[in-house]
Design an enzyme around this catalytic site. Sequence first.
Site, PDB file in Angstrom:
ATOM      1  N   HIS A  57       4.330 -28.062   8.254  1.00  0.00           N
ATOM      2  CA  HIS A  57       3.978 -26.689   8.045  1.00  0.00           C
ATOM      3  C   HIS A  57       5.205 -26.004   8.732  1.00  0.00           C
ATOM      4  O   HIS A  57       6.740 -26.506   9.166  1.00  0.00           O
ATOM      5  CB  HIS A  57       2.881 -26.218   9.375  1.00  0.00           C
ATOM      6  CG  HIS A  57       3.154 -26.741  10.812  1.00  0.00           C
ATOM      7  ND1 HIS A  57       3.729 -26.034  11.432  1.00  0.00           N
ATOM      8  CD2 HIS A  57       3.085 -28.169  10.821  1.00  0.00           C
ATOM      9  CE1 HIS A  57       3.453 -27.098  12.616  1.00  0.00           C
ATOM     10  NE2 HIS A  57       2.818 -27.999  11.774  1.00  0.00           N
TER      11      HIS A  57
ATOM     12  N   GLU B 214       2.627 -34.552   9.656  1.00  0.00           N
ATOM     13  CA  GLU B 214       3.161 -34.057  11.153  1.00  0.00           C
ATOM     14  C   GLU B 214       3.927 -35.235  11.189  1.00  0.00           C
ATOM     15  O   GLU B 214       4.125 -36.268  11.480  1.00  0.00           O
ATOM     16  CB  GLU B 214       2.333 -33.950  11.983  1.00  0.00           C
ATOM     17  CG  GLU B 214       1.064 -32.646  11.091  1.00  0.00           C
ATOM     18  CD  GLU B 214       1.496 -31.410  12.250  1.00  0.00           C
ATOM     19  OE1 GLU B 214       3.009 -31.859  12.594  1.00  0.00           O
ATOM     20  OE2 GLU B 214       0.727 -30.132  11.969  1.00  0.00           O
TER      21      GLU B 214
ATOM     22  N   HIS C  17       6.406 -28.804  21.074  1.00  0.00           N
ATOM     23  CA  HIS C  17       5.790 -28.048  21.798  1.00  0.00           C
ATOM     24  C   HIS C  17       6.046 -27.489  23.402  1.00  0.00           C
ATOM     25  O   HIS C  17       5.906 -26.427  23.876  1.00  0.00           O
ATOM     26  CB  HIS C  17       4.305 -27.900  22.136  1.00  0.00           C
ATOM     27  CG  HIS C  17       3.059 -27.561  21.090  1.00  0.00           C
ATOM     28  ND1 HIS C  17       1.762 -27.420  20.472  1.00  0.00           N
ATOM     29  CD2 HIS C  17       3.924 -28.589  20.235  1.00  0.00           C
ATOM     30  CE1 HIS C  17       1.422 -27.639  19.518  1.00  0.00           C
ATOM     31  NE2 HIS C  17       2.666 -28.321  18.734  1.00  0.00           N
TER      32      HIS C  17
ATOM     33  N   ASP D  66       8.726 -31.471  14.928  1.00  0.00           N
ATOM     34  CA  ASP D  66       7.072 -30.338  14.760  1.00  0.00           C
ATOM     35  C   ASP D  66       7.553 -28.796  14.087  1.00  0.00           C
ATOM     36  O   ASP D  66       7.341 -28.019  15.354  1.00  0.00           O
ATOM     37  CB  ASP D  66       6.315 -30.425  16.206  1.00  0.00           C
ATOM     38  CG  ASP D  66       4.804 -29.757  15.715  1.00  0.00           C
ATOM     39  OD1 ASP D  66       4.417 -30.043  14.587  1.00  0.00           O
ATOM     40  OD2 ASP D  66       4.088 -29.514  16.681  1.00  0.00           O
TER      41      ASP D  66
ATOM     42  N   GLU E  20      -0.463 -23.429  11.130  1.00  0.00           N
ATOM     43  CA  GLU E  20      -0.689 -24.326  11.232  1.00  0.00           C
ATOM     44  C   GLU E  20      -0.795 -24.472  13.430  1.00  0.00           C
ATOM     45  O   GLU E  20      -2.104 -24.516  13.613  1.00  0.00           O
ATOM     46  CB  GLU E  20       0.163 -25.406  11.266  1.00  0.00           C
ATOM     47  CG  GLU E  20      -0.452 -26.558  11.817  1.00  0.00           C
ATOM     48  CD  GLU E  20      -0.556 -27.626  13.233  1.00  0.00           C
ATOM     49  OE1 GLU E  20      -1.420 -28.423  13.102  1.00  0.00           O
ATOM     50  OE2 GLU E  20       0.359 -27.289  13.665  1.00  0.00           O
ATOM     51  N   GLU E  21       0.004 -23.839  13.876  1.00  0.00           N
ATOM     52  CA  GLU E  21       0.166 -24.006  15.403  1.00  0.00           C
ATOM     53  C   GLU E  21      -0.769 -22.865  15.947  1.00  0.00           C
ATOM     54  O   GLU E  21      -1.216 -22.786  17.013  1.00  0.00           O
ATOM     55  CB  GLU E  21       1.599 -24.036  16.019  1.00  0.00           C
ATOM     56  CG  GLU E  21       2.871 -24.662  15.334  1.00  0.00           C
ATOM     57  CD  GLU E  21       2.213 -25.534  15.874  1.00  0.00           C
ATOM     58  OE1 GLU E  21       1.355 -26.296  16.663  1.00  0.00           O
ATOM     59  OE2 GLU E  21       2.778 -27.140  15.980  1.00  0.00           O
TER      60      GLU E  21
HETATM   61 ZN    ZN Z   1       2.705 -29.479  13.722  1.00  0.00          ZN
END
Ligand code: ZN
Length: 416
Positions: A109, A197, A387, A138, A172-173
């Site tokens: 993504h 991922e 994140h 990510d 995606e997030e």
């Molecule tokens: Zn991801």
Amino acid sequence: MKSRLPQALALLLIGLGSATAHAAVDEKIKAAAEQEKAPLIETLHDMVLIESGSGDVEGLKQMADFTEARLRALGADTRRQKTTAGAGADIVVGTFTGIGTRKLMLIAHLDTVYQRGILSSQPYHVDGAKIFGPGIADDKGGIAVIMHALKILKDAGWRDYATLTVSFNPDEEVGSIGSGEFISELAGQHDVVLSCEPTLSSPPAQNESLLLGASGTATGTMKVKGRAAHAGAAPDRGRNALIELSHQLLQTRDLAKSIPGTQLNWTTSKVGTVRNQIPEDAEAGADIRITVPDGLARLQAALDETIKTKLVPDTETTVTIVPGRPPFVAGERGRALAKEGQTIYAELGRKLHIAEMAGGATDAGYANRSGKAVVVESFGLAGFGYHARDEFIDTDSIVPRLYLMTRVLIEEGRKR
Ligand SMILES: [Zn+2]
């Protein structure tokens, strides 16, 4: 990928059996992977400098332009696919046409969880074998692995596939709300999907892994229909929806605990407008997580049965469940592919772990939904702090991850 369940609960790690023989390493691919390490880092650097939060349409367009140009340079036919909901960014799809028989697909993504401006407080920087930057693991690491594995394979003249499809989605997030159906549809037309991922954010020794499962999400809504009445003058003529809702919440709050692979928590409610009226309507919402494909159906059946038992007569209660991301359960075929991955990793003298289940959700769930393709997750780079403020990738994982993806594609293309 979203947050993970506590590692101790969520992870069952299977080490490589000591009885497994170490096959000979493919020296050519290994050398090519080593040669691609520096260019991959350069690609990562360029992508991290493009801020691309899920709502950042301009940044996502830049990422789409960047990745589409790279796919074209690798020989793909490319197109943009509009998302059906959300910020309005595009999915980038690249298609390679080969001379083999199998249909292979790679997904990653374009979006990150970070807001525009993040680079000023969380810049790209290198510290030994760690490279820090927002979205670097990510999932820009996943995109970079795809690009450079395809470069290795292009240079090797590999075309042993019918089609090789690459899909990069921009949402995606935020649950892939505008791309999930597309991914599911496209994946269903393939034999194998490798989802890229990053590896699980685990203790370093178990950090190089593939993933076979992740939970899915759903939203539950309970509605109670009662009867309005004057709360002061004629309360007995009313049928109190608030009281009935409370009763139903209490008797369903632990229901999911008896259904393996499901979790339900009532988290919102809405009831009553004025103090002097017996409320006619009441509503509650639930957060639902599932790790088994039939979890929602079983939960629905149990809820329907339980709510038949009323406290306030003449009230009507219903529960509806709206599925979100499907759970990802790789199954036996996925496990077999991951075990091949272990054998390939062992060629390098390294140990690849297989993680059974992670919390949060992944697009592997959409890819796996039709059950047609074999789907395995976490072909991206090893890293940590997804994140978070300290997101980084481990540069020591670049060569083995490139080797892994390259060799898995070759092996999968070879099957008939
Ligand atoms: Zn991801």
